[in-house]
Design a protein around this motif. Structure first.
Motif, mmCIF file in Angstrom:
data_model
loop_
_atom_site.group_PDB
_atom_site.id
_atom_site.type_symbol
_atom_site.label_atom_id
_atom_site.label_comp_id
_atom_site.label_asym_id
_atom_site.label_seq_id
_atom_site.Cartn_x
_atom_site.Cartn_y
_atom_site.Cartn_z
ATOM 1 N N GLY A 159 0.798 -1.223 0.000
ATOM 2 C CA GLY A 159 0.000 0.000 0.000
ATOM 3 C C GLY A 159 0.823 1.262 0.000
ATOM 4 N N GLY A 160 2.157 1.102 0.016
ATOM 5 C CA GLY A 160 3.044 2.244 -0.137
ATOM 6 C C GLY A 160 3.284 3.052 1.123
ATOM 7 N N GLY A 161 2.625 2.687 2.228
ATOM 8 C CA GLY A 161 2.750 3.475 3.447
ATOM 9 C C GLY A 161 3.813 2.945 4.394
ATOM 10 N N PRO A 162 3.654 3.217 5.690
ATOM 11 C CA PRO A 162 4.654 2.821 6.690
ATOM 12 C C PRO A 162 4.460 1.392 7.190
ATOM 13 C CG PRO A 162 2.932 4.099 7.728
ATOM 14 C CD PRO A 162 2.588 4.050 6.262
ATOM 15 N N SER A 163 5.268 1.002 8.174
ATOM 16 C CA SER A 163 5.144 -0.244 8.908
ATOM 17 C C SER A 163 5.299 -1.468 8.004
ATOM 18 C CB SER A 163 3.809 -0.267 9.663
ATOM 19 O OG SER A 163 3.755 -1.353 10.567
ATOM 20 N N ILE A 164 4.314 -2.371 7.997
ATOM 21 C CA ILE A 164 4.407 -3.599 7.204
ATOM 22 C C ILE A 164 4.584 -3.272 5.730
ATOM 23 C CG2 ILE A 164 3.148 -5.646 6.457
ATOM 24 C CD1 ILE A 164 4.226 -5.818 9.321
ATOM 25 N N MET A 165 3.922 -2.230 5.257
ATOM 26 C CA MET A 165 4.059 -1.824 3.854
ATOM 27 C C MET A 165 5.495 -1.398 3.570
ATOM 28 S SD MET A 165 0.462 0.291 3.455
ATOM 29 C CE MET A 165 0.503 0.988 5.128
ATOM 30 N N GLU A 166 6.047 -0.603 4.443
ATOM 31 C CA GLU A 166 7.435 -0.180 4.299
ATOM 32 C C GLU A 166 8.374 -1.382 4.313
ATOM 33 O OE1 GLU A 166 9.334 3.138 6.777
ATOM 34 O OE2 GLU A 166 10.253 1.314 7.606
ATOM 35 N N ALA A 167 8.115 -2.318 5.217
ATOM 36 C CA ALA A 167 8.968 -3.501 5.319
ATOM 37 C C ALA A 167 9.004 -4.267 4.005
ATOM 38 C CB ALA A 167 8.473 -4.404 6.447
ATOM 39 N N ALA A 168 7.845 -4.377 3.344
ATOM 40 C CA ALA A 168 7.783 -5.098 2.074
ATOM 41 C C ALA A 168 8.624 -4.400 1.004
ATOM 42 C CB ALA A 168 6.326 -5.215 1.624
ATOM 43 N N ASN A 169 8.415 -3.116 0.839
ATOM 44 C CA ASN A 169 9.200 -2.383 -0.162
ATOM 45 C C ASN A 169 10.686 -2.369 0.197
ATOM 46 O OD1 ASN A 169 6.352 -0.439 -0.093
ATOM 47 N ND2 ASN A 169 7.023 -1.334 -2.029
ATOM 48 N N ARG A 170 10.958 -2.316 1.477
ATOM 49 C CA ARG A 170 12.354 -2.306 1.933
ATOM 50 C C ARG A 170 13.037 -3.639 1.625
ATOM 51 N NH1 ARG A 170 14.120 -0.525 8.086
ATOM 52 N NH2 ARG A 170 16.390 -0.535 7.771
ATOM 53 N N GLY A 171 12.311 -4.736 1.797
ATOM 54 C CA GLY A 171 12.878 -6.043 1.495
ATOM 55 C C GLY A 171 13.267 -6.171 0.040
ATOM 56 N N ALA A 172 12.427 -5.642 -0.854
ATOM 57 C CA ALA A 172 12.765 -5.651 -2.275
ATOM 58 C C ALA A 172 13.996 -4.789 -2.536
ATOM 59 C CB ALA A 172 11.575 -5.153 -3.096
#
Length: 289
Positions: free
Chosen positions: A146-159
């Motif tokens: 969803g492009g936002g913080p927390s779990i969303m951030e973690a996903a984009n950060r992992g990539a």
């Protein structure tokens, strides 16, 4: 016989819209050229934002991400749903320190205990992002959040950790929500309509990882389960992290016992605890022996 080898047929007759837009700028200012009625329709923001243009705005919001994702050769995605409030482990203590009363401390402790899901989402995203391109050069299991913080951030950060691009589908909210810094800029989209955003979550989804979350996570997850249950989309892996959390907040067995869902519908969900377990489930789902 007429010689044709030097004949060149023009590729198009009409000018591009960009050229038309440039030529529509008038150096002569008159009451006619200054009036909003004279603007080109596609340059007239007031016109595009009229109530009776909502259907056109729906089309535009569906089409823009679709075209750009096609151009980026995104063949399929792995979608991440989850709370915007769970802290990353390094920030869990700060959340606890900020609590000012007993109730606040209890909530902070609950959220801090879920901080491990940040790491699981980040690791799962890194694993999925390593999936190879296909013969046509299309990328699969591209991380989409969803492009936002927390779990969303973690996903984009992992990539980002493994040098892979990832998608962020942000939404206009009353309080500002900027895209997290790990979303690939060219794949960062903003939506006005929740319905169109949710549609784009699932158009390319081939697996969905669901982490503990609130209303938004419930909305997205149960719409997905409904689409699978009713046969509107083919089944895909729905990986729900944290069986204890989900069984505490949603009694699926009770729903089945009450007859409002079938007991077999519970099988649409796979409960997992780790990134590796989740990815193994995805591979098993698509493995053809």
């Amino acid at each position: 016989m007429t010689e044709t080898k030097d004949t060149k047929v023009p590729a198009r007759l009409f000018a591009h819209a960009r050229q038309e837009a440039e030529s529509a700028k008038h150096s002569v200012q008159t009451p006619q050229t200054e009036h909003p009625a004279y603007r080109l329709a596609f340059q007239d923001t007031e016109f595009l934002l009229r109530e009776d243009l909502r259907a056109v705005r729906f089309q535009l919001e569906l089409l823009k991400p679709e075209l750009l994702l096609d151009e980026a050769k995104i063949g399929s995605t792995m979608v991440f749903y989850g709370s915007a409030r769970i802290p990353e482990p390094d920030k869990a203590q700060a959340l606890l320190d900020a609590a000012t009363d007993e109730k606040g401390r209890a909530i902070a402790q609950s959220l801090a205990a879920k901080a491990r899901y940040y790491d699981e989402a980040r690791r799962l995203a890194a694993i999925a992002s390593a999936f190879p391109r296909d013969m046509e050069g299309k990328r699969h299991f591209v991380v989409c959040s969803g492009g936002g913080p927390s779990i969303m951030e973690a996903a984009n950060r992992g990539a980002c950790d493994v040098g892979a691009e990832s998608i962020g589908l942000n939404i206009v909210l009353p309080h500002e929500q900027a895209p997290n810094e790990y979303v690939t800029p060219a794949l960062s989209f903003q939506f006005h309509y929740f319905a169109l955003r949710k549609m784009h979550f699932l158009l390319r989804a081939r697996a969905v990882a669901v982490f503990p979350g609130g209303f938004g996570t419930f909305d997205e997850t149960f719409e997905l389960l409904t689409l699978i249950q009713t046969g509107k989309i083919r089944p895909i892996p729905v990986l729900m992290f944290g069986r204890e959390f989900w069984e505490k907040v949603v009694n699926l067995e009770a729903l089945a016992d009450e007859g409002v869902i079938g007991h077999k519908d519970i099988g649409l969900i796979r409960f997992v605890d780790t990134a590796e377990e989740a990815w193994d489930a995805v591979q098993a789902f698509y493995r053809h022996d």
